[in-house]
Write a protein that holds these residues in place. Structure first.
Motif, PDB file in Angstrom:
ATOM      1  N   PRO A 145     -38.176  13.581 -18.676  1.00  0.00           N
ATOM      2  CA  PRO A 145     -36.754  13.631 -19.073  1.00  0.00           C
ATOM      3  C   PRO A 145     -35.808  13.671 -17.877  1.00  0.00           C
ATOM      4  N   GLN A 204     -40.707  22.691 -16.886  1.00  0.00           N
ATOM      5  CA  GLN A 204     -39.942  21.878 -17.820  1.00  0.00           C
ATOM      6  C   GLN A 204     -40.754  21.570 -19.075  1.00  0.00           C
ATOM      7  N   LYS A 205     -42.064  21.371 -18.912  1.00  0.00           N
ATOM      8  CA  LYS A 205     -42.921  21.137 -20.078  1.00  0.00           C
ATOM      9  C   LYS A 205     -43.030  22.396 -20.933  1.00  0.00           C
ATOM     10  N   GLU A 223     -39.945  22.512 -22.927  1.00  0.00           N
ATOM     11  CA  GLU A 223     -39.945  21.477 -23.972  1.00  0.00           C
ATOM     12  C   GLU A 223     -40.734  21.942 -25.187  1.00  0.00           C
ATOM     13  N   LYS A 267     -38.953  24.647 -27.073  1.00  0.00           N
ATOM     14  CA  LYS A 267     -37.809  24.085 -27.796  1.00  0.00           C
ATOM     15  C   LYS A 267     -38.249  23.386 -29.076  1.00  0.00           C
TER      16      LYS A 267
END
Length: 289
Positions: A98, A163-164, A167, A170
């Motif tokens: 992303p 970041q994963k 993700e 989320k």
């Protein structure tokens, strides 16, 4: 000596030194390694491929064949991309899709090409208190960790792995309870060691666990699989070229060559019983990106 023979020696060296590299992690302002002494100079930032010996094998071979000097800055993907945007490196090998796509859309980066991948695995203690081994997918596994109140080690450093993590939380619709999080602000192996020592769950790239599992006796691979746990690596350069951009682009082309792609398919297999990476062709079948 062939590149594959060199792989065997340098992978062994990387295994014996990786713990020291993590214990004394260098700030990104200082190079972590320099390979070659040729006139064609460039710098790149990346994390685990450098920690695990792959980058040394590739950079050493490239330096010999292209009269190059390769300077590596050890950085997670978020930090690596900041270094690129600030023109402190000529390229990155990132695993944060992303953020990579946003950099392209914002216009400051270009040259995003798929090189290969590994996977994300969810590790945890053998007794698996959250029962994630029977989870339906990674999102379900994270929900079970939250619901069980189990400890979870987070990189917390805006790396590709962090970041994963975010993700998956989320997609699960969960803000993890701060009381369950152990935030390390550290690289992969050091964070994994923390999970091992504290009986916590941890999201790792598969390559690091393949190398380090013998040093993590309290951790087991409990969940893997699904597109969300694919971990692709891409090249990225600046739209406004840096001084080393031309050589960096040649290195990117070298990474996409069949010579390197064949090496990726076998890297680590002899030493660890399984390959540590997937090539670009196999990765593209999974990620559709």
């Amino acid at each position: 000596m062939s590149i594959l023979s060199k792989t065997k020696q340098l992978t062994f060296l990387a295994i014996t030194t990786v713990s020291l590299m993590n214990a004394f992690a260098q700030p990104a302002s200082q190079p972590s390694a320099v390979w070659g002494n040729g006139q064609n100079k460039f710098s790149l930032a990346t994390g685990s491929p450098g920690e695990l010996g792959l980058l040394e094998v590739l950079a050493t071979d490239f330096a010999k064949t292209h009269d190059a000097t390769v300077t590596w800055y050890k950085a997670g993907s978020g930090q690596a991309m900041r270094l690129l945007e600030e023109r402190k490196v000529d390229m990155v090998l990132a695993h944060a899709p992303p953020a990579e796509r946003k950099a392209l859309a914002d216009g400051w980066a270009k040259g995003r090409n798929l090189i290969g991948s590994n996977e994300f695995w969810i590790l945890g203690p053998a007794n698996d208190p959250a029962k994630i081994a029977s989870a339906s997918d990674a999102v379900d596994a994270f929900k079970r960790i939250q619901d069980s109140g189990s400890k979870f080690v987070s990189r917390g450093d805006n790396s590709g792995t962090h970041q994963k993590e975010n993700e998956i939380w989320k997609v699960a619709g969960i803000t993890p309870d701060s009381s369950m999080l152990i935030i390390t602000k550290d690289f992969m192996t050091a964070s994994m060691k923390r999970a091992n020592d504290e009986g916590a769950y941890f999201l790792t790239d598969s390559s690091t666990f393949i190398v380090e599992r013998k040093n993590m006796p309290k951790l087991q691979k409990l969940f893997r699989g699904g597109p969300i746990l694919a971990n692709p690596y891409h090249t990225l350069y600046l739209t406004d070229p840096t001084s080393g951009a031309a050589t960096a682009k040649k290195f990117g082309e070298y990474l996409a060559s069949e010579k390197v792609q064949a090496l990726l398919r076998d890297f680590g297999k002899q030493q660890h019983g399984e390959a540590m990476y997937n090539d670009a062709k196999a990765t593209a079948l999974v990620i559709k990106d």
